[in-house]
Design an enzyme around this catalytic site. Structure first.
Site, short mmCIF file in Angstrom:
data_model
loop_
_atom_site.label_atom_id
_atom_site.label_comp_id
_atom_site.label_asym_id
_atom_site.label_seq_id
_atom_site.Cartn_x
_atom_site.Cartn_y
_atom_site.Cartn_z
N TYR A 20 5.91 7.86 13.66
CA TYR A 20 6.95 9.07 13.94
C TYR A 20 6.55 10.06 14.61
CZ TYR A 20 8.51 6.18 9.99
OH TYR A 20 9.26 5.42 8.95
N TYR A 147 17.92 3.62 4.36
CA TYR A 147 16.31 3.48 4.80
C TYR A 147 15.64 2.13 3.87
CZ TYR A 147 11.63 3.57 6.96
OH TYR A 147 10.47 3.17 7.24
N ASP A 238 16.54 -1.62 -4.03
CA ASP A 238 15.04 -1.13 -3.13
C ASP A 238 14.59 -0.09 -3.93
OD1 ASP A 238 13.10 -0.07 -1.69
OD2 ASP A 238 14.49 -0.29 0.07
N LYS A 267 5.08 1.72 -2.46
CA LYS A 267 4.78 2.95 -2.73
C LYS A 267 3.82 3.42 -4.12
CE LYS A 267 7.87 5.21 0.78
NZ LYS A 267 8.93 4.78 1.26
#
Ligand SMILES: *Cc1c(COP(=O)(O)O)cnc(C)c1O
Length: 428
Positions: A20, A147, A238, A267
């Protein structure tokens, strides 16, 4: 740019391409050599408070000794092993321990490498579930601005934006829904009614992370999920960002009555120490793949599926997560945030200050012609770097999402940096 002993950042600029990052204009990266608790340290031993948990992954703090010890022991035992036709204790132990903790009736664990792959697997499972059942259902629902990751399937179910623009022609069609607010659920349901052959609905439960920490109206969200359940639309939660206590409860879906058919995790799964992804499903979904017909097999896997080291650190992270101290820490962070929230609400350039569990977020509205407006994100980034606080805005949204071990003093330092920012943006 401060020079560092090992000159890591200069060497980096010669060989690395960062995520990014517009490499032509980005400031040189800071070389981090060590972590402890909620802090990271550069080559000159400067301390940085990791106020966003290193991209939302870290929950128990950096270089946690329990995680390190378990990892070292496992590394001397078994580091990796093919996961088709073979199995190993860390994979089985983790699945046995994790499934009962998850929302709904999760009965099977499918391992992969990260959040995006966990989402890819869930999408494939959902589409093939209907295919295996001989029903024509192939449309997917997702929220606008969602996202779910950066691989092509995960990008397809994510909101279209500057991040996806170049690839938009290559993404499969998804029906995007508005995020539930107090008064729009009837309209959202009407758009689903108008969509035929819906296979699944994938969503970030309770709030959108990368979308700017946008929090949903919970009763509206519940109503929406109940409608989808009635229509037998598979529900894919999610929980890559919201899992493992981030929103207060263990998993965000615990705020709701409706249970998901599938859950995606990554994560915080390994305490933020290693890459691992998990997709879980109910026995109904799993059973639809059981057949003498080879074509009903889920043909998906990765070289490092169920890597024993990654599964081991996930187990070590679960030990820490299940310790009552973890929930107490989350509560303590929430209470600190709550007090700071009241203060934020009094500040003119701060809008929509909000709180969910350990996540505090707000928008900065600065349309005074200070020159910051166009490049507010860059300004904020540089500002917090100079204060040695790791905060990374999403556009004009600023949020704090700390490791649960962050101390009250460290939190106070983060709040102070935000007070200083406000002063710098609106000189008295
Ligand atoms: C970060 C994130 C992903 C993608 O995970 P990666 O490990 O970065 O591929 C997917 N879904 C949500 C909700 C996320 O926050």
């Amino acid at each position: 740019m401060s020079t560092t002993k090992g000159n890591l950042s200069a060497r980096d600029l010669g060989v690395i391409w960062h995520p990014y990052t517009q490499m032509q204009t980005a400031p040189a990266p800071i070389g981090i050599v060590r972590g402890e608790g909620a802090c990271l340290y550069d080559e000159d031993n400067n301390e940085y408070i990791d106020a966003t948990s290193s991209w939302w992954v870290n929950i128990h703090g950096h270089a946690h000794p329990h995680i390190a010890q378990q990892l070292a022991a496992q590394a001397l035992q078994l580091q990796h092993c093919i996961f088709a036709g073979y199995t190993h204790p860390p994979a089985v132990n983790l699945a046995e321990r994790l499934l009962p903790l998850l929302p709904g009736q999760q009965r099977r664990v499918f391992y992969s490498d990260n959040g995006s792959t966990a989402v890819e697997v869930a999408i494939k499972m959902a589409l093939q579930y209907w295919h295996n059942k001989g029903q024509r259902r192939n449309k997917i629902l997702a929220f606008k601005n969602a996202y779910h990751g950066d691989t092509f399937g995960a990008m397809s179910v994510s909101g279209r934006s500057v991040f996806t623009r170049v690839f938009d022609d290559f993404l499969f069609e998804v029906h995007f829904l508005d995020v539930p607010s107090k008064d729009n659920v009837a309209d959202i349901i009407a758009t689903i009614e108008a969509t035929e052959q819906v296979a699944a609905f994938i969503f970030e439960p309770l709030l959108q992370g990368s979308g700017g920490m946008v929090m949903y109206d919970i009763p509206g969200f519940e109503q929406l999920l109940q409608y989808c359940r009635q229509q037998q639309i598979l529900l894919i939660a999610d929980e890559v960002m919201t899992g493992f206590g981030r929103t207060g409860k263990n998993f965000a879906m615990e705020y709701l009555q409706t249970a998901p058919d599938m859950v995606c995790l990554s994560k915080g799964l390994t305490g933020g120490s290693m890459a691992l992804g998990i997709t879980t499903c109910t026995s109904d979904i799993y059973d639809a793949f059981l057949s003498a017909d080879k074509l009903k097999t889920l043909f998906h896997g990765h070289s490092f599926t169920a890597n024993p080291l990654a599964c081991t650190v996930a187990l070590a992270s679960l030990d820490l997560f299940e310790d009552p101290a973890c929930a107490l820490n989350r509560q303590r962070i929430h209470e600190n945030h709550q007090r700071f929230l009241q203060e934020l609400k009094q500040i003119g350039i701060i809008k929509n200050a909000r709180l969910l569990g350990t996540i505090l977020a707000f928008e900065l509205v600065t349309d005074n012609a200070d020159g910051y407006t166009n490049n507010l994100a860059d300004y904020l980034h540089r500002f917090f770097r100079s204060k040695r606080i790791m905060l990374r805005p999403l556009g004009n949204t600023l949020y704090i999402l700390p490791p649960y071990c962050i101390t009250d003093e460290q939190l106070a330092a983060v709040y102070d940096s935000i007070r200083a920012l406000v002063l710098s943006l609106q000189p008295a």
